[in-house]
Design a protein around this motif. Structure first.
Motif, PDB file in Angstrom:
ATOM      1  N   LEU A 133       0.835  -1.209   0.000  1.00 46.61           N
ATOM      2  CA  LEU A 133       0.000   0.000   0.000  1.00 46.61           C
ATOM      3  C   LEU A 133       0.866   1.254   0.000  1.00 46.61           C
ATOM      4  CD1 LEU A 133      -2.785  -0.917   2.602  1.00 46.61           C
ATOM      5  CD2 LEU A 133      -2.980  -0.879   0.106  1.00 46.61           C
ATOM      6  N   SER A 179      -4.153  -1.393  -3.965  1.00 45.57           N
ATOM      7  CA  SER A 179      -5.169  -0.439  -3.510  1.00 45.57           C
ATOM      8  C   SER A 179      -6.083  -1.133  -2.517  1.00 45.57           C
ATOM      9  CB  SER A 179      -6.001   0.071  -4.688  1.00 45.57           C
ATOM     10  OG  SER A 179      -5.185   0.784  -5.582  1.00 45.57           O
ATOM     11  N   PRO A 180      -6.305  -0.531  -1.369  1.00 45.49           N
ATOM     12  CA  PRO A 180      -7.164  -1.171  -0.360  1.00 45.49           C
ATOM     13  C   PRO A 180      -8.643  -0.996  -0.692  1.00 45.49           C
ATOM     14  CG  PRO A 180      -6.461   0.964   0.429  1.00 45.49           C
ATOM     15  CD  PRO A 180      -5.773   0.741  -0.897  1.00 45.49           C
TER      16      PRO A 180
END
Length: 180
Positions: free
Chosen positions: A35, A41-42
């Motif tokens: 990240l 991408s969370p």
């Protein structure tokens, strides 16, 4: 938008390792690393969870002011407290200093003024005498300093500051482990 660098800066500001942040968010150290390097991408839920652990709202995170730190503090930023009974004025120089690692304050004693007695703590304390003279009672020992002199001690015993001059005294105190 690249969020990795902002996440890393916030994590470092909170004095957390990638592993510690991962433990608090049920994520792996490797995923936190990805990240921070913008390699992954969370999900929204994961992102909000990370921000909660880092102590910022999404609005604060995306604000351009998030990474700005205040450097110069003006007189109007300070907070004054006057204790007439004990004859001293305390001036907090930095508004949020009790949330920081150091707490700088100006302490001005009236003639015969004295500050309260503090219990032992983990604090390290630096005192610089700007005007007059003060005594520090640290446990059973008494230490005196006058204008231009400094004191530095660990607050491992009960301690108290007392005006030692015939008139006013003024000192700068910088303490860790805020207890003032």
């Amino acid at each position: 938008m690249e969020i990795g660098e902002k996440l890393r800066n916030l994590r470092v500001q909170k004095n957390l390792t990638q592993e510690e942040l991962g433990e608090r968010t049920d994520l792996t150290k490797g995923y936190i690393s990805q990240l921070e390097r913008d390699l992954s991408s969370p999900s929204m839920e994961t992102f909000f969870n990370i921000l909660e652990v880092l102590g910022v709202t999404p609005e604060q995170f995306f604000s351009e002011q998030t990474l700005e730190q205040k450097i110069v503090y003006k007189d109007e930023d300070s907070t004054l407290y006057y204790d007439e009974e004990n004859g001293y004025e305390l001036k907090w120089l930095i508004p949020e200093s009790n949330e920081k690692e150091m707490e700088p304050v100006l302490l001005t004693f009236d003639k015969n003024g004295e500050y309260k007695t503090f219990e032992p703590s983990l604090s390290e304390t630096f005192i610089y005498v700007i005007e007059g003279a003060v005594s520090l009672i640290l446990g059973e020992a008494k230490h005196a300093a006058k204008k231009g002199e400094a004191m530095y001690y660990q607050a491992t015993e009960p301690h108290q500051l007392i005006n030692h001059a015939k008139g006013k005294s003024r000192i700068l105190i910088v303490a860790t482990e805020s207890y003032l």
